[in-house]
Design a protein around this motif. Structure first.
Motif, mmCIF file in Angstrom:
data_model
loop_
_atom_site.group_PDB
_atom_site.id
_atom_site.type_symbol
_atom_site.label_atom_id
_atom_site.label_comp_id
_atom_site.label_asym_id
_atom_site.label_seq_id
_atom_site.Cartn_x
_atom_site.Cartn_y
_atom_site.Cartn_z
ATOM 1 N N GLU A 108 0.838 -1.201 0.000
ATOM 2 C CA GLU A 108 0.000 0.000 0.000
ATOM 3 C C GLU A 108 0.870 1.247 0.000
ATOM 4 N N ARG A 130 -9.912 0.568 -7.447
ATOM 5 C CA ARG A 130 -9.670 0.359 -6.019
ATOM 6 C C ARG A 130 -8.222 -0.051 -5.750
ATOM 7 N N TYR A 133 -5.875 2.837 -6.330
ATOM 8 C CA TYR A 133 -5.956 3.745 -5.179
ATOM 9 C C TYR A 133 -5.112 3.211 -4.023
ATOM 10 N N ARG A 134 -5.175 1.914 -3.788
ATOM 11 C CA ARG A 134 -4.449 1.299 -2.673
ATOM 12 C C ARG A 134 -2.943 1.496 -2.801
ATOM 13 N N LEU A 136 -1.272 3.778 -4.461
ATOM 14 C CA LEU A 136 -0.821 5.172 -4.539
ATOM 15 C C LEU A 136 -0.426 5.707 -3.167
ATOM 16 N N THR A 141 -1.022 10.637 -7.783
ATOM 17 C CA THR A 141 -1.876 11.038 -8.905
ATOM 18 C C THR A 141 -2.106 9.888 -9.880
ATOM 19 N N THR A 188 -14.741 6.091 -5.226
ATOM 20 C CA THR A 188 -13.604 5.255 -4.832
ATOM 21 C C THR A 188 -12.687 5.994 -3.866
ATOM 22 N N TYR A 190 -10.978 9.114 -4.879
ATOM 23 C CA TYR A 190 -10.140 10.086 -5.579
ATOM 24 C C TYR A 190 -10.733 11.488 -5.445
ATOM 25 N N LYS A 239 -5.143 11.094 -5.065
ATOM 26 C CA LYS A 239 -5.568 10.291 -3.927
ATOM 27 C C LYS A 239 -5.725 11.177 -2.695
#
Length: 239
Positions: A108, A130, A133-134, A136, A141, A188, A190, A239
């Motif tokens: 992560e 998802r 996102y994890r 980042l 970005t 999500t 962002y 994020k």
């Protein structure tokens, strides 16, 4: 999901055998203009020392352009055949890896940015967003360019099976409407989501007309309503 991944791996074999650049129309004169613009969109924020993940790197054509930023790049794809082609000309700041975008093996919060050209529309988008996102970092970005479903040609290409096959699409790929995609990104987690339609230049535009068609397209991108029918979407978020 496994069946979908298997179909994308098979599609990668076809691209590797017949030439990804020709199928994707990056090799035509107009295609090269479009390629250069996308590369600038995806790489202008990159700096030396950044850790970057490129999704769906394919044969590495965009990867080699991204590498000019001198950022540290991990470029991934599900296709071993495409990655073998990519590795034949590998910059020192790039690592190629086989990865599944739904189940990235990275810890992560390890990437400053995740980028990709025409890759999200191949994926189960909610799961992919998802996991992106994890991995980042906080304030990391995303930068993507993707096909716009409001464009008439794109809509036919993605929804009429025989046209889809004729133009070399994989069975599961689609395109995006920008407002539902924006909502999904925000749901999500962002923030500062920006999605702009762009690109009216067709890759088969005759050489003599490229400059004029490109200039007209840039103008149309600024015209309300008409701009919504451009061929692609430029996606950015934090994020």
């Amino acid at each position: 999901m496994q069946d979908r991944i298997s179909r994308e791996i098979q599609h990668g074999r076809v691209l590797a055998k017949h030439g990804a650049g020709e199928i994707w129309n990056w090799e035509s004169p107009a295609g090269k203009v479009r390629w250069a613009r996308r590369l600038k969109m995806l790489s202008s924020h990159l700096k030396p020392g950044m850790t970057v993940l490129e999704l769906g790197c394919g044969t590495g054509s965009f990867t080699r352009g991204l590498a000019r930023s001198r950022a540290d790049i991990i470029a991934i794809d599900v296709s071993p055949e495409l990655l073998e082609i990519a590795k034949t000309n590998c910059p020192s700041n790039v690592r190629y890896q086989i990865q599944n975008a739904y189940a990235l093996s990275y810890s992560e919060g390890v990437f400053d940015s995740v980028v990709g050209s025409s890759v999200l529309h191949h994926l189960e988008i909610e799961k992919a967003l998802r996991d992106i996102y994890r991995v980042l970092k906080p304030a990391g970005t995303i930068y993507f360019t993707e096909p716009n479903m409001l464009n008439p040609q794109i809509a036919m290409q993605k929804n009429i099976p025989w046209i889809k096959r004729k133009l070399g699409d994989s069975p599961d790929e689609t395109a995006f409407f920008r407002w539902p995609l924006r909502r999904l990104l925000e749901q999500t987690g962002y923030r500062d989501v920006r999605i702009d339609p762009f690109d009216f230049l067709h890759p088969k535009t005759p050489v003599a007309l490229i400059d004029r068609v490109n200039a007209l397209g840039r103008f149309l991108e600024k015209v309300p309503v008409i701009s919504e029918f451009a061929g692609s979407l430029y996606i950015r978020a934090i994020k």
